[in-house]
Design a protein around this motif. Structure first.
Motif, mmCIF file in Angstrom:
data_model
loop_
_atom_site.group_PDB
_atom_site.id
_atom_site.type_symbol
_atom_site.label_atom_id
_atom_site.label_comp_id
_atom_site.label_asym_id
_atom_site.label_seq_id
_atom_site.Cartn_x
_atom_site.Cartn_y
_atom_site.Cartn_z
ATOM 1 N N HIS A 210 2.638 16.847 61.810
ATOM 2 C CA HIS A 210 3.969 16.307 62.945
ATOM 3 C C HIS A 210 4.125 17.723 63.869
ATOM 4 O O HIS A 210 5.179 18.021 64.315
ATOM 5 N N VAL A 214 5.736 18.007 66.529
ATOM 6 C CA VAL A 214 7.300 18.003 67.672
ATOM 7 C C VAL A 214 7.305 19.673 68.508
ATOM 8 O O VAL A 214 8.421 20.131 69.259
ATOM 9 N N ALA A 226 17.392 16.623 67.020
ATOM 10 C CA ALA A 226 16.401 16.084 66.186
ATOM 11 C C ALA A 226 15.662 14.656 66.000
ATOM 12 O O ALA A 226 14.592 14.715 66.441
ATOM 13 N N LEU A 229 14.031 15.327 70.019
ATOM 14 C CA LEU A 229 12.390 15.596 69.179
ATOM 15 C C LEU A 229 11.915 14.651 68.798
ATOM 16 O O LEU A 229 10.572 13.751 68.858
ATOM 17 N N ALA A 230 12.088 13.674 67.684
ATOM 18 C CA ALA A 230 12.004 12.704 66.909
ATOM 19 C C ALA A 230 11.193 11.382 67.795
ATOM 20 O O ALA A 230 9.885 11.142 68.065
ATOM 21 N N MET A 235 8.888 10.172 65.704
ATOM 22 C CA MET A 235 8.337 10.256 64.319
ATOM 23 C C MET A 235 9.789 9.651 63.595
ATOM 24 O O MET A 235 10.782 9.676 64.748
ATOM 25 N N VAL A 237 13.493 11.192 61.998
ATOM 26 C CA VAL A 237 13.564 12.719 61.682
ATOM 27 C C VAL A 237 13.903 13.687 60.700
ATOM 28 O O VAL A 237 13.989 14.391 60.948
ATOM 29 N N ASP A 239 10.938 14.027 59.087
ATOM 30 C CA ASP A 239 9.481 14.401 59.462
ATOM 31 C C ASP A 239 9.521 15.641 60.788
ATOM 32 O O ASP A 239 9.220 16.411 60.095
ATOM 33 N N THR A 240 10.652 15.562 61.666
ATOM 34 C CA THR A 240 10.869 15.750 62.831
ATOM 35 C C THR A 240 11.553 17.135 62.355
ATOM 36 O O THR A 240 11.682 18.407 62.647
ATOM 37 N N THR A 241 12.474 17.041 61.622
ATOM 38 C CA THR A 241 13.734 17.791 60.731
ATOM 39 C C THR A 241 12.579 18.847 59.686
ATOM 40 O O THR A 241 13.165 20.213 60.198
ATOM 41 N N ALA A 244 10.752 21.180 62.585
ATOM 42 C CA ALA A 244 11.607 21.597 64.078
ATOM 43 C C ALA A 244 11.662 22.907 62.754
ATOM 44 O O ALA A 244 11.939 24.178 63.470
#
Length: 399
Positions: A210, A214, A226, A229-230, A235, A237, A239-241, A244
């Motif tokens: 992940h 990202v 976010a 990026l997701a 992905m 949000v 997992d992305t956050t 990040a």
């Protein structure tokens, strides 16, 4: 610390991250292609061929006219540099992303029999893998038509064969070796598609995967929320956050605020911040600059929707509409079609944005001439639809 950016600054950062400040090469090479894909991260694949296949277009938009054989060499011949997988959606991605996607492959493999479009059939899966191993790269039609199967016994047909093959590729048990002239997928064993050194790379943990996805999304976006990026590698949000936040701690991402954006943003720490962008190109509907529509509107104040699947009578701008990037702004859009039989680039409609500069028609005519040459078309015909059609027709005629 939170970095403050105006919308104009954010737009320049985003365009620079996507490669629009790279110096053009007179004759793009494999090195040019590799540099460009490093910026875009992925090349979305789509079957629509009214103008040019989607995965060829972002390269043209950044590199200018290039030999499409470069992409064929990179994605369908050894040593492969790109491989097709469900990265953004169906997309070509750098081969070194294969190990990073293994957690996704494991997810699909664990859901065998739980997909809505294919029932569990382990016997058929084993049979298809064995047949591909014996025959080499094959399409679903090859496997379905050329084998002594008895439908009454197996109970499957072509569509199920294709669905199971797609499951096997999503699960990493098969890979895509390329496509034939009918754009049909050629399935093969991963060891015959991926470089040996890539297959030998260790599988990162899910969290590490992940973070890497990202990281790449942030590098390609330059500045992003976010949600942006997701979306890049599809992905969640959450997992992305989480990823990040790790990148903020390592200093690879900076927290940012962009003028007019309601959500907080992340700035790639190494992102270029140019004072000006001097671009002039057409963008595919599947270009990373415009594929996330809310982001496109937030950055460019450009409302954009793909109308391919809209009934003809309900389309606003046309079937295959490309935004026109001039400088650092999206100043218009054109509905294009390649009439290959007649050797013509057809402009079915042309529309200017409210703030389009006076030189828009002339600049667009020059860009259409460049694109027509790349596509091997000898002329341009502008049909009388849209407020930019008249000036554009005059500009084309005057060249």
């Amino acid at each position: 610390m939170v970095v403050e950016l105006s919308r104009t600054q954010a737009r320049r950062v985003a365009l620079a991250a996507q490669g629009f400040t790279d110096r053009p090469h007179a004759s793009p090479t494999m090195r040019t292609l590799a540099r460009t894909v490093e910026r875009t991260g992925v090349l979305q694949v789509d079957s629509v061929n009214v103008l040019q296949r989607a995965h060829y277009m972002p390269l043209y938009s950044r590199m200018g006219p290039y030999d499409p054989e470069l992409l064929t060499r990179a994605s369908a011949r050894r040593p492969r540099r790109l491989v097709e997988y469900w990265a953004h959606v169906q997309a070509l991605m750098p081969v070194d992303l294969w190990p990073v996607m293994r957690h996704r492959m494991e997810f699909y493999r664990a859901r065998r029999g739980k997909w809505g479009f294919v029932a569990e059939d382990a016997e058929m899966e084993r049979s298809l893998v064995a047949e591909v191993r014996e025959l080499g790269a094959s399409t679903a039609r090859d496997l379905d038509d050329g084998l002594p199967r008895v439908k009454e016994h197996w109970g499957w047909n072509w569509s199920k064969t294709r669905r199971v093959l797609d499951f096997l590729y999503m699960a990493g048990e098969l890979a895509i070796a390329g496509r034939n002239s009918q754009f049909e997928i050629l399935y093969d064993l991963p060891e015959r598609v991926l470089p040996t050194e890539v297959l030998a790379l260790p599988t990162p943990s899910v969290d590490a995967a992940h973070i890497e996805l990202v990281r790449r999304a942030a590098r390609s976006h330059g500045i992003a929320t976010a949600r942006d990026l997701a979306d890049y590698y599809r992905m969640s949000v959450g997992d992305t956050t989480a990823a990040a936040d790790v990148l903020v701690e390592t200093g690879e991402l900076l927290r940012a605020r962009v003028e007019g954006w309601s959500r907080p943003a992340y700035l790639w720490a190494e992102a270029a911040r140019p004072r000006r962008i001097r671009a002039r190109t057409l963008l595919s509907p599947f270009d990373p600059v415009v594929w996330e529509r809310a982001r496109t509107e937030a950055l460019f104040d450009f409302f954009y929707r793909i109308e391919i699947y809209v009934p003809p009578e309900k389309r606003v701008h046309g079937y295959y509409v490309l935004p026109f990037l001039l400088g650092e702004s999206l100043v218009g859009r054109v509905d294009l079609k390649a009439d290959r039989a007649a050797g013509l680039l057809l402009v079915r409609g042309a529309y200017a944005e409210p703030a389009a500069p006076p030189e828009t028609a002339e600049e667009l005519a020059a860009e259409l001439e460049r694109m027509a040459g790349w596509l091997g078309l000898s002329g341009i015909v502008v049909e009388p639809r849209g407020d930019l059609a008249g000036p554009l027709a005059a500009a084309v005629a005057g060249r």
